[in-house]
Design a protein around this motif. Structure first.
Motif, PDB file in Angstrom:
ATOM      1  N   THR A 168      -1.302  11.483  -8.626  1.00 35.19           N
ATOM      2  CA  THR A 168      -1.882  10.700  -9.720  1.00 35.19           C
ATOM      3  C   THR A 168      -0.878   9.792 -10.407  1.00 35.19           C
ATOM      4  OG1 THR A 168      -1.522  12.535 -11.253  1.00 35.19           O
ATOM      5  CG2 THR A 168      -3.648  12.427 -10.144  1.00 35.19           C
ATOM      6  N   TYR A 169       0.391  10.106 -10.308  1.00 38.05           N
ATOM      7  CA  TYR A 169       1.414   9.244 -10.909  1.00 38.05           C
ATOM      8  C   TYR A 169       1.451   7.877 -10.240  1.00 38.05           C
ATOM      9  CZ  TYR A 169       6.001   7.692 -12.563  1.00 38.05           C
ATOM     10  OH  TYR A 169       7.026   6.970 -13.122  1.00 38.05           O
ATOM     11  N   LYS A 170       1.056   7.809  -8.970  1.00 40.22           N
ATOM     12  CA  LYS A 170       1.204   6.575  -8.207  1.00 40.22           C
ATOM     13  C   LYS A 170      -0.119   5.967  -7.741  1.00 40.22           C
ATOM     14  CE  LYS A 170       5.774   7.972  -6.567  1.00 40.22           C
ATOM     15  NZ  LYS A 170       6.629   8.333  -5.420  1.00 40.22           N
ATOM     16  N   TYR A 171      -1.232   6.612  -7.984  1.00 39.02           N
ATOM     17  CA  TYR A 171      -2.509   6.074  -7.538  1.00 39.02           C
ATOM     18  C   TYR A 171      -2.945   4.920  -8.440  1.00 39.02           C
ATOM     19  CZ  TYR A 171      -3.140  10.190  -4.523  1.00 39.02           C
ATOM     20  OH  TYR A 171      -3.015  11.156  -3.557  1.00 39.02           O
ATOM     21  N   THR A 172      -3.477   3.894  -7.825  1.00 39.88           N
ATOM     22  CA  THR A 172      -3.904   2.716  -8.582  1.00 39.88           C
ATOM     23  C   THR A 172      -5.012   3.057  -9.564  1.00 39.88           C
ATOM     24  OG1 THR A 172      -3.290   1.300  -6.719  1.00 39.88           O
ATOM     25  CG2 THR A 172      -4.763   0.360  -8.373  1.00 39.88           C
ATOM     26  N   VAL A 173      -5.972   3.877  -9.141  1.00 36.23           N
ATOM     27  CA  VAL A 173      -7.120   4.183 -10.010  1.00 36.23           C
ATOM     28  C   VAL A 173      -6.722   4.992 -11.233  1.00 36.23           C
ATOM     29  CG1 VAL A 173      -8.837   4.043  -8.173  1.00 36.23           C
ATOM     30  CG2 VAL A 173      -7.669   6.220  -8.602  1.00 36.23           C
ATOM     31  N   THR A 174      -5.587   5.691 -11.161  1.00 37.51           N
ATOM     32  CA  THR A 174      -5.151   6.489 -12.300  1.00 37.51           C
ATOM     33  C   THR A 174      -4.131   5.761 -13.167  1.00 37.51           C
ATOM     34  OG1 THR A 174      -3.461   7.558 -10.919  1.00 37.51           O
ATOM     35  CG2 THR A 174      -5.591   8.656 -11.118  1.00 37.51           C
ATOM     36  N   ARG A 175      -3.683   4.589 -12.742  1.00 37.47           N
ATOM     37  CA  ARG A 175      -2.679   3.846 -13.512  1.00 37.47           C
ATOM     38  C   ARG A 175      -3.203   2.508 -14.025  1.00 37.47           C
ATOM     39  NH1 ARG A 175       2.542   6.069 -13.305  1.00 37.47           N
ATOM     40  NH2 ARG A 175       2.788   4.649 -15.077  1.00 37.47           N
ATOM     41  N   MET A 176      -4.494   2.227 -13.836  1.00 43.51           N
ATOM     42  CA  MET A 176      -4.991   0.879 -14.124  1.00 43.51           C
ATOM     43  C   MET A 176      -5.408   0.669 -15.576  1.00 43.51           C
ATOM     44  SD  MET A 176      -8.703   0.910 -12.235  1.00 43.51           S
ATOM     45  CE  MET A 176     -10.009   2.034 -12.719  1.00 43.51           C
ATOM     46  N   ILE A 227       0.839  -1.199   0.000  1.00 44.09           N
ATOM     47  CA  ILE A 227       0.000   0.000   0.000  1.00 44.09           C
ATOM     48  C   ILE A 227       0.877   1.254   0.000  1.00 44.09           C
ATOM     49  CG2 ILE A 227      -1.981  -1.092   1.124  1.00 44.09           C
ATOM     50  CD1 ILE A 227      -1.019   0.083   3.773  1.00 44.09           C
ATOM     51  N   ASN A 228       2.170   1.074  -0.280  1.00 42.92           N
ATOM     52  CA  ASN A 228       3.141   2.162  -0.180  1.00 42.92           C
ATOM     53  C   ASN A 228       2.919   3.259  -1.206  1.00 42.92           C
ATOM     54  OD1 ASN A 228       4.018  -0.238  -1.765  1.00 42.92           O
ATOM     55  ND2 ASN A 228       5.623   1.135  -2.468  1.00 42.92           N
ATOM     56  N   ASN A 229       2.169   2.992  -2.281  1.00 43.88           N
ATOM     57  CA  ASN A 229       1.940   4.035  -3.279  1.00 43.88           C
ATOM     58  C   ASN A 229       1.035   5.147  -2.778  1.00 43.88           C
ATOM     59  OD1 ASN A 229      -0.028   1.862  -3.408  1.00 43.88           O
ATOM     60  ND2 ASN A 229      -0.936   2.908  -5.163  1.00 43.88           N
ATOM     61  N   TYR A 230       0.471   4.998  -1.579  1.00 42.85           N
ATOM     62  CA  TYR A 230      -0.335   6.057  -0.976  1.00 42.85           C
ATOM     63  C   TYR A 230       0.390   6.746   0.177  1.00 42.85           C
ATOM     64  CZ  TYR A 230      -4.104   4.108  -3.750  1.00 42.85           C
ATOM     65  OH  TYR A 230      -4.873   3.669  -4.803  1.00 42.85           O
ATOM     66  N   TRP A 257      10.627   3.916  -5.628  1.00 42.71           N
ATOM     67  CA  TRP A 257      10.328   3.268  -6.903  1.00 42.71           C
ATOM     68  C   TRP A 257       9.536   1.975  -6.740  1.00 42.71           C
ATOM     69  CZ3 TRP A 257      14.753   4.146  -4.385  1.00 42.71           C
ATOM     70  CH2 TRP A 257      15.512   3.064  -3.962  1.00 42.71           C
ATOM     71  N   GLY A 258       9.286   1.568  -5.488  1.00 47.54           N
ATOM     72  CA  GLY A 258       8.462   0.391  -5.243  1.00 47.54           C
ATOM     73  C   GLY A 258       6.975   0.655  -5.368  1.00 47.54           C
ATOM     74  N   TRP A 259       6.601   1.903  -5.712  1.00 46.62           N
ATOM     75  CA  TRP A 259       5.168   2.218  -5.865  1.00 46.62           C
ATOM     76  C   TRP A 259       4.531   1.311  -6.911  1.00 46.62           C
ATOM     77  CZ3 TRP A 259       3.072   3.367 -10.512  1.00 46.62           C
ATOM     78  CH2 TRP A 259       3.951   3.763 -11.528  1.00 46.62           C
ATOM     79  N   TYR A 260       5.304   0.974  -7.947  1.00 48.04           N
ATOM     80  CA  TYR A 260       4.756   0.132  -9.016  1.00 48.04           C
ATOM     81  C   TYR A 260       4.269  -1.208  -8.482  1.00 48.04           C
ATOM     82  CZ  TYR A 260       4.929  -3.546 -12.478  1.00 48.04           C
ATOM     83  OH  TYR A 260       4.620  -4.652 -13.225  1.00 48.04           O
ATOM     84  N   LEU A 261       5.013  -1.786  -7.549  1.00 50.52           N
ATOM     85  CA  LEU A 261       4.622  -3.081  -6.997  1.00 50.52           C
ATOM     86  C   LEU A 261       3.330  -2.961  -6.201  1.00 50.52           C
ATOM     87  CD1 LEU A 261       8.090  -4.464  -5.854  1.00 50.52           C
ATOM     88  CD2 LEU A 261       6.793  -5.052  -7.892  1.00 50.52           C
ATOM     89  N   GLY A 262       3.150  -1.818  -5.528  1.00 50.91           N
ATOM     90  CA  GLY A 262       1.897  -1.602  -4.820  1.00 50.91           C
ATOM     91  C   GLY A 262       0.713  -1.555  -5.771  1.00 50.91           C
ATOM     92  N   VAL A 263       0.851  -0.813  -6.861  1.00 52.22           N
ATOM     93  CA  VAL A 263      -0.221  -0.727  -7.857  1.00 52.22           C
ATOM     94  C   VAL A 263      -0.511  -2.098  -8.449  1.00 52.22           C
ATOM     95  CG1 VAL A 263      -0.832   0.205 -10.120  1.00 52.22           C
ATOM     96  CG2 VAL A 263       0.220   1.686  -8.408  1.00 52.22           C
TER      97      VAL A 263
END
Length: 565
Positions: A340-348, A265-268, A279-285
């Motif tokens: 928005t670069y790291k939020y799941t709803v904006t990268r899905m 949940i680190n992307n938040y 850079w681990g935000w991607y794994l969270g998404v």
């Protein structure tokens, strides 16, 4: 008024006040003009990290224990292979578990050039090129705040070069990985449902999540430990004490919020001093989408029309939310990187496009529908895919270079909402065309067997390359001279070190635990065998076989030769 940052070495007996006075008088030789005066001073003293902390000692102990286990396991395998080869087939379970740490076996798996039947080899090339693209972009990105550039005017002039779009849009490579993840998860999930007659229980769902978690987490946690506990001992110099550097706040963030990464949940958690292993935000998404997607996939399998409508609706929702959130939350590039670069709803959106691609290839059995003018339609697909990808990548740099005043389209909320979908459309077409036999020379290039070992190391290379860059830049004892050639050589060096260190980390904390997982977790229903499929038609003298689950690498940034869907 200009601002200049300079580093200088002074005797350890000097206090911060002494350094400030000597700097203002020019006696340290860092005052080229009489009008210059110091506005800030930071000192990194050799004694600060002269002794290892308790956390560092514990991390070193863990590394030593793993290294000893690997050494003993490798020696044991070497001895039984040399002197008792007949006993390998009758080894006890405990012995086979112990041999999971052997470098001999694990290295052979990583460097194997054999392509199992039914594999889509073009994915290997896509993974490696995307990882190299990220490394190239980060070669420039991690200079921000971590090192001083001596010729800033020349560095800013890079925006006028024709190749600037490659550097400017390096983050599009992450959308490639999201697309691949959605594609592979969907295709293999559909195969599993075919095996089980469409049955997917809560137990299956639990194994679905646990399997994924155990494949991603050991090496991720291992590198977070090294980053948090040991990185500060890997270099020294004035940049380590500079308040504007990105490394120390991230390390402090890991000290208190490492658990956000292990829960994915680190992307938040993106504030300075809170964000850990940025850079681990991607794994969270990716993990969050992996957890949520089974419901959509079940609908696609049982109610295809409803499932397809919902998937397309989610893509549109992603566009709308991305545009709205960008409009209200983003006022600078730092705001964008934190929201928005790291939020799941904006990268899905690219992930969901991969879902649709995987479903189409599953339903069509990786063949082209029997339509007229097949080659014409495929050529048209290549044209549309190429235009979409180039539009998504080239447009921002082209407008910036050819408008007066320069127009920065990436400040536009609508463009930000759509650009990643445009690029992902082109990548999706490459995967589709390669799967059905119309990939041509591009498919041949991406399917080169030399990509395979590197593809299996892309996960660890992705995780470790920012650590290598940060240590290098922050340990540099002067200002770095920018030039395109210099940056190219840095990129080549960072790429080599990333894959070399990635291999070492893979041998210690990735491949052994992937092998151990096979002994710990029960087999998932529908994943222990594959139903034979009809023979493929020959297209352009190439024979294409079904995409088998055993033959597909993990649908994550890494690529180890197993399935993680």
């Amino acid at each position: 008024m200009g601002r200049n940052t300079t580093g200088v070495c002074v005797p350890n007996t000097c206090t911060d006040k002494d350094v400030g006075l000597l700097t203002s008088t020019g006696l340290l030789g860092v005052k080229p003009m009489a009008s210059w005066y110091p506005i800030g001073l930071t000192c990194q003293r050799e004694g600060t990290y002269a002794n290892f902390s308790g956390a560092a000692i514990a991390a070193i102990a863990i590394i030593c224990i793993i290294f000893i286990i690997i050494t003993v396991s490798s020696l044991y395998e070497f001895i039984i292979s040399l002197y008792y080869p007949e006993t390998r087939k009758s080894l006890a379970l405990s012995t086979r578990v112990f041999l999971s740490f052997s470098v001999f076996t694990n290295a052979r798996k990583v460097f194997s050039l054999k392509s199992p039947p039914g594999q889509l080899p073009a994915l290997h090339g896509i993974r490696v090129i995307s990882t190299l693209w990220i490394i190239y972009g980060h070669t420039n990105f991690f200079t921000i705040g971590n090192i001083e550039i001596s010729n800033k005017v020349e560095a800013s002039g890079a925006r006028k070069e024709w190749w600037y779009f490659i550097q400017n849009n390096m983050d599009m490579a992450v959308d490639t990985f999201l697309l691949l993840s959605g594609f592979l998860v969907t295709y293999l999930f559909m195969k599993q449902l075919t095996q089980t007659g469409g049955v997917f229980t809560w137990r299956d769902y639990g194994l679905h999540i646990l399997h994924r978690y155990l494949r991603l987490t050991p090496v991720y946690a291992f590198l977070i430990m090294i980053y948090t506990c040991l990185l500060v001992y890997m270099g020294d110099g004035p940049y380590w004490a500079t308040p504007s550097n990105w490394v120390m706040p991230s390390i402090h963030g890991c000290e208190g919020h490492w658990w956000t990464n292990l829960l994915y949940i680190n992307n938040y958690f993106t504030d300075s001093g809170v964000e850990c292993f940025g850079w681990g935000w991607y794994l969270g998404v990716d993990m969050q989408l992996y957890v949520m997607i089974p419901g959509v996939l079940l609908l696609l399998y049982k109610k295809p029309k409803i499932g397809a409508i919902i998937t397309c609706g989610l893509i549109v929702l992603c566009w709308v939310l991305h545009g709205v959130l960008y409009h209200f939350l983003v006022h600078s590039i730092l705001d964008y990187l934190a929201t928005t670069y790291k939020y799941t709803v904006t990268r899905m959106a690219p992930y969901l496009m991969g879902v649709l691609l995987g479903y189409v290839l599953f339903r069509t059995n990786r063949t082209i529908p029997n339509i007229q003018h097949k080659k014409m339609w495929m050529f048209l697909g290549w044209m549309v895919g190429t235009v979409c990808s180039l539009a998504g990548v080239v447009t921002p740099a082209a407008l910036l270079q050819n408008t007066d005043p320069p127009y920065y389209i990436q400040n536009d909320a609508v463009w930000r909402a759509m650009e990643r979908t445009l690029f992902a459309t082109g990548v999706a077409w490459v995967i589709y065309a390669s799967s059905v036999g119309y990939g041509g020379i591009i498919s041949e290039f991406l399917s080169w067997s030399g990509w395979m070992p590197l593809s299996r190391l892309t996960y660890t290379a992705y995780l470790i390359h920012p650590m290598i860059m940060q240590v290098y830049y922050m340990s540099y004892k002067g200002a770095l001279l920018y030039s395109a050639v210099n940056w190219l050589f840095l990129f080549i060096s960072f790429s080599f070190m990333s894959f070399a260190c990635g291999f070492a980390v893979s041998m210690m904390a990735e491949v052994p635990f992937l092998e151990l997982e096979k002994f710990v977790l029960p087999k998932r229903r529908g994943r222990d065998r594959v139903t034979p499929e009809p023979e493929r038609v020959v297209v352009q003298k190439q024979q294409y076989q079904p995409l088998l689950q055993e033959a597909v690498t993990d649908p994550r940034t890494p690529g180890y030769g197993s399935v993680s869907a």
